[in-house]
Motif scaffolding. Structure first.
Motif, PDB file in Angstrom:
ATOM      1  N   GLU A 143      55.203  77.559  13.102  1.00 27.02           N
ATOM      2  CA  GLU A 143      55.709  78.936  13.171  1.00 27.02           C
ATOM      3  C   GLU A 143      54.612  79.810  13.759  1.00 27.02           C
ATOM      4  O   GLU A 143      53.448  79.393  13.819  1.00 27.02           O
ATOM      5  CB  GLU A 143      56.087  79.423  11.774  1.00 27.02           C
ATOM      6  CG  GLU A 143      54.901  79.485  10.823  1.00 27.02           C
ATOM      7  CD  GLU A 143      55.301  79.701   9.379  1.00 27.02           C
ATOM      8  OE1 GLU A 143      55.078  80.818   8.883  1.00 27.02           O
ATOM      9  OE2 GLU A 143      55.845  78.765   8.774  1.00 27.02           O
ATOM     10  N   PRO A 144      54.958  81.029  14.204  1.00 23.34           N
ATOM     11  CA  PRO A 144      53.909  81.915  14.729  1.00 23.34           C
ATOM     12  C   PRO A 144      52.856  82.199  13.655  1.00 23.34           C
ATOM     13  O   PRO A 144      53.204  82.461  12.495  1.00 23.34           O
ATOM     14  CB  PRO A 144      54.656  83.195  15.094  1.00 23.34           C
ATOM     15  CG  PRO A 144      56.086  82.788  15.243  1.00 23.34           C
ATOM     16  CD  PRO A 144      56.293  81.644  14.293  1.00 23.34           C
ATOM     17  N   CYS A 145      51.598  82.103  14.042  1.00 22.71           N
ATOM     18  CA  CYS A 145      50.490  82.303  13.106  1.00 22.71           C
ATOM     19  C   CYS A 145      49.425  83.196  13.726  1.00 22.71           C
ATOM     20  O   CYS A 145      49.340  83.322  14.945  1.00 22.71           O
ATOM     21  CB  CYS A 145      49.833  80.957  12.771  1.00 22.71           C
ATOM     22  SG  CYS A 145      50.886  79.813  11.860  1.00 22.71           S
ATOM     23  N   VAL A 146      48.614  83.767  12.859  1.00 22.13           N
ATOM     24  CA  VAL A 146      47.356  84.362  13.291  1.00 22.13           C
ATOM     25  C   VAL A 146      46.377  83.200  13.329  1.00 22.13           C
ATOM     26  O   VAL A 146      46.239  82.462  12.347  1.00 22.13           O
ATOM     27  CB  VAL A 146      46.878  85.454  12.313  1.00 22.13           C
ATOM     28  CG1 VAL A 146      45.489  85.935  12.693  1.00 22.13           C
ATOM     29  CG2 VAL A 146      47.867  86.603  12.271  1.00 22.13           C
ATOM     30  N   VAL A 147      45.731  83.003  14.461  1.00 22.02           N
ATOM     31  CA  VAL A 147      44.844  81.863  14.636  1.00 22.02           C
ATOM     32  C   VAL A 147      43.428  82.349  14.919  1.00 22.02           C
ATOM     33  O   VAL A 147      43.210  83.143  15.829  1.00 22.02           O
ATOM     34  CB  VAL A 147      45.320  80.955  15.795  1.00 22.02           C
ATOM     35  CG1 VAL A 147      44.333  79.816  16.032  1.00 22.02           C
ATOM     36  CG2 VAL A 147      46.715  80.415  15.517  1.00 22.02           C
ATOM     37  N   GLU A 148      42.496  81.853  14.121  1.00 26.89           N
ATOM     38  CA  GLU A 148      41.078  82.064  14.382  1.00 26.89           C
ATOM     39  C   GLU A 148      40.621  80.787  15.089  1.00 26.89           C
ATOM     40  O   GLU A 148      40.498  79.739  14.456  1.00 26.89           O
ATOM     41  CB  GLU A 148      40.298  82.296  13.089  1.00 26.89           C
ATOM     42  CG  GLU A 148      40.747  83.534  12.307  1.00 26.89           C
ATOM     43  CD  GLU A 148      40.535  84.837  13.055  1.00 26.89           C
ATOM     44  OE1 GLU A 148      39.602  84.923  13.894  1.00 26.89           O
ATOM     45  OE2 GLU A 148      41.303  85.788  12.806  1.00 26.89           O
ATOM     46  N   LEU A 149      40.441  80.865  16.407  1.00 31.40           N
ATOM     47  CA  LEU A 149      40.138  79.690  17.225  1.00 31.40           C
ATOM     48  C   LEU A 149      38.653  79.648  17.561  1.00 31.40           C
ATOM     49  O   LEU A 149      38.118  80.596  18.144  1.00 31.40           O
ATOM     50  CB  LEU A 149      40.963  79.717  18.511  1.00 31.40           C
ATOM     51  CG  LEU A 149      40.668  78.592  19.500  1.00 31.40           C
ATOM     52  CD1 LEU A 149      41.148  77.258  18.944  1.00 31.40           C
ATOM     53  CD2 LEU A 149      41.318  78.872  20.837  1.00 31.40           C
ATOM     54  N   TYR A 150      38.023  78.537  17.220  1.00 27.92           N
ATOM     55  CA  TYR A 150      36.602  78.329  17.485  1.00 27.92           C
ATOM     56  C   TYR A 150      36.440  77.196  18.487  1.00 27.92           C
ATOM     57  O   TYR A 150      36.981  76.102  18.283  1.00 27.92           O
ATOM     58  CB  TYR A 150      35.853  77.981  16.193  1.00 27.92           C
ATOM     59  CG  TYR A 150      35.814  79.105  15.203  1.00 27.92           C
ATOM     60  CD1 TYR A 150      34.716  79.949  15.136  1.00 27.92           C
ATOM     61  CD2 TYR A 150      36.888  79.337  14.345  1.00 27.92           C
ATOM     62  CE1 TYR A 150      34.682  80.998  14.221  1.00 27.92           C
ATOM     63  CE2 TYR A 150      36.868  80.384  13.436  1.00 27.92           C
ATOM     64  CZ  TYR A 150      35.753  81.213  13.379  1.00 27.92           C
ATOM     65  OH  TYR A 150      35.715  82.250  12.479  1.00 27.92           O
TER      66      TYR A 150
END
Length: 145
Positions: free
Chosen positions: A60-67
């Motif tokens: 589902e749509p998420c807030v993503v903290e991408l590293y």
């Protein structure tokens, strides 16, 4: 929306050559590792594939903290280069063709679906999640040697 933390890395033995990618997804107490590879690829394709596959794993749509330790990925998204390449028909500002337009097209769509916050981390340093992604990526690349 749920907030998910994702770490990714890509590796390639030779460029081009056998490559691999690794990703770690974290949500609350849950953690999932993903990895894969290709027999003939480039480091940048593996970096992109790791990010794409991790984002596609979200249901589902998420807030993503991408590293990521990939300046190629982080800068092209953060500085708007990839959207500019797309707007110019996958041509860079220096009039040369942008590489990997197939992957960038997919990644830009995923960034529209999710709310992605980008974080560059120094590779092969003291971040245990980045180091684990590197281990996963290198292990996958070795399967194709």
């Amino acid at each position: 929306m749920k907030t998910v933390t994702i770490y990714t890395d890509g590796a390639c033995s030779g460029n081009p050559g056998p490559g691999g990618w690794g990703a770690i997804l974290q949500y609350g107490p849950h953690k999932k590792e993903l990895s894969g590879g290709e027999g003939h690829t480039t480091n940048n394709r593996m970096e992109l594939t790791g990010v794409i596959t991790a984002l596609q794993a979200l249901k589902e749509p998420c807030v993503v903290e991408l590293y990521s330790d990939s300046k190629y990925v982080i800068d092209a998204l953060q500085k708007g280069w990839a959207r500019g390449w797309k707007a110019r028909g996958w041509i860079k500002s220096d009039k040369k063709p942008a590489l990997n337009p197939d992957l960038w097209e997919t990644l830009l769509a995923l960034c529209d679906y999710h709310t992605v916050h980008l974080h560059w981390v120094k590779g092969h340093a003291d971040n245990p999640y980045n180091n684990r992604c590197d281990e996963l990526a290198v292990a996958e690349s070795k399967k194709f040697r």
